[in-house]
Design a protein around this motif. Structure first.
Motif, PDB file in Angstrom:
ATOM      1  N   LEU A  68       0.873  -1.178   0.000  1.00  0.00           N
ATOM      2  CA  LEU A  68       0.000   0.000   0.000  1.00  0.00           C
ATOM      3  C   LEU A  68       0.909   1.227   0.000  1.00  0.00           C
ATOM      4  O   LEU A  68       1.159   1.859   1.020  1.00  0.00           O
ATOM      5  N   ARG A  69       1.419   1.549  -1.180  1.00  0.00           N
ATOM      6  CA  ARG A  69       2.484   2.547  -1.337  1.00  0.00           C
ATOM      7  C   ARG A  69       2.079   3.953  -0.924  1.00  0.00           C
ATOM      8  O   ARG A  69       2.930   4.793  -0.668  1.00  0.00           O
ATOM      9  N   ARG A  70       0.789   4.235  -0.854  1.00  0.00           N
ATOM     10  CA  ARG A  70       0.308   5.575  -0.496  1.00  0.00           C
ATOM     11  C   ARG A  70      -0.126   5.662   0.962  1.00  0.00           C
ATOM     12  O   ARG A  70      -0.680   6.677   1.387  1.00  0.00           O
ATOM     13  N   ALA A  71       0.139   4.624   1.747  1.00  0.00           N
ATOM     14  CA  ALA A  71      -0.220   4.652   3.162  1.00  0.00           C
ATOM     15  C   ALA A  71       0.641   5.684   3.889  1.00  0.00           C
ATOM     16  O   ALA A  71       1.824   5.828   3.625  1.00  0.00           O
ATOM     17  N   THR A  72       0.011   6.403   4.790  1.00  0.00           N
ATOM     18  CA  THR A  72       0.694   7.413   5.592  1.00  0.00           C
ATOM     19  C   THR A  72      -0.047   7.547   6.918  1.00  0.00           C
ATOM     20  O   THR A  72      -0.912   6.732   7.222  1.00  0.00           O
ATOM     21  N   ASP A  73       0.275   8.584   7.669  1.00  0.00           N
ATOM     22  CA  ASP A  73      -0.428   8.768   8.936  1.00  0.00           C
ATOM     23  C   ASP A  73      -0.681  10.240   9.215  1.00  0.00           C
ATOM     24  O   ASP A  73      -0.173  11.124   8.522  1.00  0.00           O
ATOM     25  N   LEU A  74      -1.482  10.462  10.228  1.00  0.00           N
ATOM     26  CA  LEU A  74      -1.912  11.798  10.627  1.00  0.00           C
ATOM     27  C   LEU A  74      -0.963  12.360  11.679  1.00  0.00           C
ATOM     28  O   LEU A  74      -0.807  11.765  12.751  1.00  0.00           O
ATOM     29  N   VAL A  75      -0.332  13.481  11.368  1.00  0.00           N
ATOM     30  CA  VAL A  75       0.558  14.145  12.315  1.00  0.00           C
ATOM     31  C   VAL A  75      -0.251  14.539  13.554  1.00  0.00           C
ATOM     32  O   VAL A  75      -1.274  15.208  13.444  1.00  0.00           O
ATOM     33  N   GLY A  76       0.184  14.078  14.715  1.00  0.00           N
ATOM     34  CA  GLY A  76      -0.504  14.424  15.962  1.00  0.00           C
ATOM     35  C   GLY A  76      -1.706  13.567  16.277  1.00  0.00           C
ATOM     36  O   GLY A  76      -2.322  13.723  17.330  1.00  0.00           O
ATOM     37  N   GLY A  77      -2.082  12.684  15.375  1.00  0.00           N
ATOM     38  CA  GLY A  77      -3.164  11.737  15.604  1.00  0.00           C
ATOM     39  C   GLY A  77      -4.517  12.373  15.888  1.00  0.00           C
ATOM     40  O   GLY A  77      -4.784  13.524  15.512  1.00  0.00           O
ATOM     41  N   PHE A  78      -5.362  11.603  16.552  1.00  0.00           N
ATOM     42  CA  PHE A  78      -6.717  12.051  16.864  1.00  0.00           C
ATOM     43  C   PHE A  78      -6.705  13.341  17.672  1.00  0.00           C
ATOM     44  O   PHE A  78      -7.563  14.209  17.479  1.00  0.00           O
ATOM     45  N   GLN A  79      -5.741  13.471  18.569  1.00  0.00           N
ATOM     46  CA  GLN A  79      -5.692  14.668  19.404  1.00  0.00           C
ATOM     47  C   GLN A  79      -5.494  15.926  18.561  1.00  0.00           C
ATOM     48  O   GLN A  79      -6.092  16.975  18.838  1.00  0.00           O
ATOM     49  N   ALA A  80      -4.699  15.857  17.508  1.00  0.00           N
ATOM     50  CA  ALA A  80      -4.510  16.994  16.600  1.00  0.00           C
ATOM     51  C   ALA A  80      -5.787  17.248  15.799  1.00  0.00           C
ATOM     52  O   ALA A  80      -6.151  18.401  15.547  1.00  0.00           O
ATOM     53  N   TRP A  81      -6.461  16.169  15.405  1.00  0.00           N
ATOM     54  CA  TRP A  81      -7.730  16.291  14.682  1.00  0.00           C
ATOM     55  C   TRP A  81      -8.725  17.083  15.534  1.00  0.00           C
ATOM     56  O   TRP A  81      -9.310  18.051  15.080  1.00  0.00           O
ATOM     57  N   SER A 107      -7.903  20.705  16.107  1.00  0.00           N
ATOM     58  CA  SER A 107      -8.125  21.517  14.910  1.00  0.00           C
ATOM     59  C   SER A 107      -9.594  21.893  14.731  1.00  0.00           C
ATOM     60  O   SER A 107      -9.942  22.608  13.790  1.00  0.00           O
ATOM     61  N   GLY A 108     -10.452  21.381  15.599  1.00  0.00           N
ATOM     62  CA  GLY A 108     -11.881  21.683  15.516  1.00  0.00           C
ATOM     63  C   GLY A 108     -12.604  20.896  14.445  1.00  0.00           C
ATOM     64  O   GLY A 108     -13.712  21.268  14.046  1.00  0.00           O
ATOM     65  N   LEU A 109     -12.010  19.802  13.984  1.00  0.00           N
ATOM     66  CA  LEU A 109     -12.645  18.984  12.964  1.00  0.00           C
ATOM     67  C   LEU A 109     -13.719  18.090  13.598  1.00  0.00           C
ATOM     68  O   LEU A 109     -13.718  17.876  14.808  1.00  0.00           O
ATOM     69  N   PRO A 110     -14.653  17.590  12.794  1.00  0.00           N
ATOM     70  CA  PRO A 110     -15.792  16.855  13.338  1.00  0.00           C
ATOM     71  C   PRO A 110     -15.407  15.616  14.135  1.00  0.00           C
ATOM     72  O   PRO A 110     -14.522  14.853  13.738  1.00  0.00           O
ATOM     73  N   VAL A 111     -16.092  15.422  15.251  1.00  0.00           N
ATOM     74  CA  VAL A 111     -15.938  14.254  16.113  1.00  0.00           C
ATOM     75  C   VAL A 111     -17.335  13.815  16.534  1.00  0.00           C
ATOM     76  O   VAL A 111     -18.170  14.643  16.890  1.00  0.00           O
ATOM     77  N   MET A 112     -17.581  12.502  16.474  1.00  0.00           N
ATOM     78  CA  MET A 112     -18.850  11.934  16.946  1.00  0.00           C
ATOM     79  C   MET A 112     -18.602  11.261  18.286  1.00  0.00           C
ATOM     80  O   MET A 112     -17.559  10.676  18.505  1.00  0.00           O
ATOM     81  N   SER A 113     -19.612  11.317  19.144  1.00  0.00           N
ATOM     82  CA  SER A 113     -19.468  10.594  20.415  1.00  0.00           C
ATOM     83  C   SER A 113     -20.078   9.228  20.327  1.00  0.00           C
ATOM     84  O   SER A 113     -20.691   8.846  19.412  1.00  0.00           O
TER      85      SER A 113
END
Length: 133
Positions: A111-124, A127-133
């Protein structure tokens, strides 16, 4: 069993090596790519963290110990979303450490395009991005 003459690598060095091969993404870019259908967000956080902090809407939840089996497009246990080795996968952990190692493992599967999110969920979340409970 042959003994390797290479010196042991500590986790910090391994993480640095792994990340040098990844095109890591920031939260806003991951959100935009997912919204445009250009990336699959994969949440590998364990259940207690998901229960405590919530979920990223639309993210595929896959426990870390199942990740390679669920995302291998050739695998018999693959998730329906694992359609191709060209799939852009953005792995999300809690703070962006385990996800780097997980993305490197997916790259070893092709999966040559696999990467990750800098800072993970906590950064998400920060950043004020959508989160569901």
């Amino acid at each position: 069993m042959a003994v390797s003459a290479e010196r042991p690598v500590g986790i910090d060095e391994l993480l640095e090596r792994v990340r040098s091969d990844l095109d890591r993404v920031e939260a806003a870019d991951a959100y935009d790519a997912a919204q445009a259908g250009e990336a699959l967000l994969v949440d590998i956080r364990y259940a207690a963290l998901r229960d405590r902090d919530g979920l990223i809407p639309g993210a595929l939840v896959v426990e870390r110990n199942e990740l390679e089996w669920r995302l291998d497009p050739q695998g018999s246990h693959r998730a329906p979303e694992a359609t191709s080795h060209d799939l852009r996968v953005v792995v999300v952990c809690n703070e962006g450490y385990a996800s780097s190692l997980a993305a490197a493992s997916l790259r070893q599967l092709g999966l040559r395009r696999a990467t990750d999110l800098v800072g993970g969920f906590q950064a998400w979340r920060a950043s004020g991005l959508p989160v569901m409970s």
